[in-house]
Each structure stands twice: as structure tokens, then as C-alpha cells.
Motif scaffolding. Structure first.
Motif, mmCIF file in Angstrom:
data_model
loop_
_atom_site.group_PDB
_atom_site.id
_atom_site.type_symbol
_atom_site.label_atom_id
_atom_site.label_comp_id
_atom_site.label_asym_id
_atom_site.label_seq_id
_atom_site.Cartn_x
_atom_site.Cartn_y
_atom_site.Cartn_z
ATOM 1 N N GLY A 9 -8.372 43.479 14.865
ATOM 2 C CA GLY A 9 -7.599 43.197 15.790
ATOM 3 C C GLY A 9 -7.789 41.959 16.358
ATOM 4 O O GLY A 9 -7.397 41.653 17.518
ATOM 5 N N PHE A 10 -8.464 41.062 15.811
ATOM 6 C CA PHE A 10 -9.009 39.920 16.513
ATOM 7 C C PHE A 10 -8.197 38.668 16.056
ATOM 8 O O PHE A 10 -7.739 38.624 14.669
ATOM 9 N N THR A 11 -8.149 37.622 16.892
ATOM 10 C CA THR A 11 -7.676 36.147 16.279
ATOM 11 C C THR A 11 -8.992 35.444 16.206
ATOM 12 O O THR A 11 -9.620 35.300 17.161
ATOM 13 N N LEU A 12 -9.742 34.931 14.933
ATOM 14 C CA LEU A 12 -10.787 34.307 14.875
ATOM 15 C C LEU A 12 -10.173 32.783 14.313
ATOM 16 O O LEU A 12 -9.876 32.673 13.412
ATOM 17 N N THR A 13 -10.709 32.015 15.197
ATOM 18 C CA THR A 13 -10.164 30.494 15.063
ATOM 19 C C THR A 13 -11.035 29.440 15.591
ATOM 20 O O THR A 13 -11.950 29.699 16.414
#
Length: 195
Positions: A9-13
Motif C-alpha cells: 500500500g505504499f508509493t515509493l518514489t
């Protein structure tokens, strides 16, 4: 960690990779894993957006790869992720180094760079481990690019099962083998592929 360890459920950027010593080539340093770096573990990575990460800085390193995800000596489960717009000097999308793993229902699109080690814009896979399989199933692998080599899936000395995937629009080729073996069924591969 095993499969009960879940990253979900993460946005990794915005990741830039980790500079570290390669256990398979003592004395050699690489910058890898812009979004996620996995070593000696087999977690479940699901329902994430892994985008706009990079592994391109080679100051103090032999090379850099795995802009989205880099896995080494591991056997992860990677399900339902969007892996896009990552950059690397090899394997801009995903690097599997001496690793197995199951990759299902992922969207791997528009990863780019791949100037070294044969490219592998979407997947760069290397292993000499006998009997270690990588399963790619129900993925969309689209519009990844390599400056040198294949923009799609690059397989060195590895065993891969590819089922029910869409593999199209990758430059300059969709799937390339260098001593590897692919069992492919029910895929939509631009230009065709045996099986």
C-alpha cells in the motif's frame, strides 16, 4: 524475512539506490535498488506504486541497476504493483540476481536507461543456481526501453516460466536469452515467441 513480511500500500518514489559490496564479486561495489533493495530475504511486495526511482550514480561503483526493485539471493512474491518510470544502467525496472520469485498481476511500464550488461529494461535476470525458477504471470510489460540491449526481459543462465503476460512495445526486443531457458504459454508477445 519470509513471505509473512509484507510491504503493502505504499508509493515509493525518489529513491537513488544503495551503494554496497557485491557478495558474488568481492571487492566490487554496485549502486542498486532505487525503490526497493532485497537481499537474503523473501518478503511479499504487493499493492504498491514504485515509480520515478533510479540507480544510475556510479561514483565509487562498478555499475548501477534495479531502479525500481533489486533482489539478490532471495525468493520474494511480488503481486499487484505498478512499477513505472524508473531508471537504471541495467534492469531499470527489476533486477533478479541469483534470485527466484513469483511476479503476478504487476504493471511494468516505461522504465528506461539500460546502457550496460545487456539492458533488461523491464526485467534483468541472472542466476546460475540450478532448479531456481522465476515465474512471471499475468503481468503487463509495456514500453520499457534500453539504450543498449533488450528493453523487455533479459535472461542470463536462468530458468523462467512466463504465462498469460502482455509483453509489447519494449525496445529493441521483447525477450532475449543468453544461456537462459524460458517456458512460455498463453502470452501476447509482440513479434511472437516460442510457446
Amino acid at each position: 524475512e519470509d513471505s509473512t513480511t509484507v510491504l503493502q500500500g505504499f508509493t515509493l518514489t525518489g529513491g537513488k539506490g544503495t551503494l554496497w559490496d557485491d557478495e558474488h564479486a568481492p571487492g566490487s561495489r554496485y549502486r542498486e535498488g532505487g525503490g526497493i533493495l532485497i537481499q537474503y530475504s523473501s518478503p511479499t511486495i504487493q499493492n504498491n506504486i514504485i515509480s520515478n526511482n533510479e540507480a544510475i550514480n556510479i561514483i565509487g561503483a562498478v555499475s548501477a541497476g534495479g531502479g525500481g526493485i533489486r533482489m539478490g539471493d532471495s525468493n520474494p512474491k511480488v503481486y499487484n504493483n505498478i512499477i513505472m518510470l524508473n531508471k537504471g544502467l541495467y534492469g531499470p525496472g527489476i533486477v533478479l540476481n541469483y534470485s527466484g520469485g513469483t511476479f503476478k498481476n504487476n504493471i511494468v511500464i516505461q522504465n528506461s536507461g539500460a546502457t550496460s550488461f545487456g539492458g533488461g529494461g523491464a526485467f534483468w535476470i541472472l542466476s546460475t543456481s540450478p532448479g531456481t525458477f522465476r515465474i512471471l504471470e499475468n503481468n503487463t510489460i509495456l514500453n520499457n526501453s534500453a539504450v543498449n540491449g533488450t528493453g523487455g526481459i533479459l535472461c542470463y543462465s536462468s530458468l523462467i516460466v512466463i504465462r498469460n503476460n502482455i509483453i509489447r512495445g519494449n525496445s529493441t526486443s521483447q525477450i532475449a536469452l543468453s544461456g537462459g531457458s524460458v517456458t512460455a504459454t498463453y502470452n501476447n508477445v509482440q513479434g511472437g515467441f516460442t510457446g
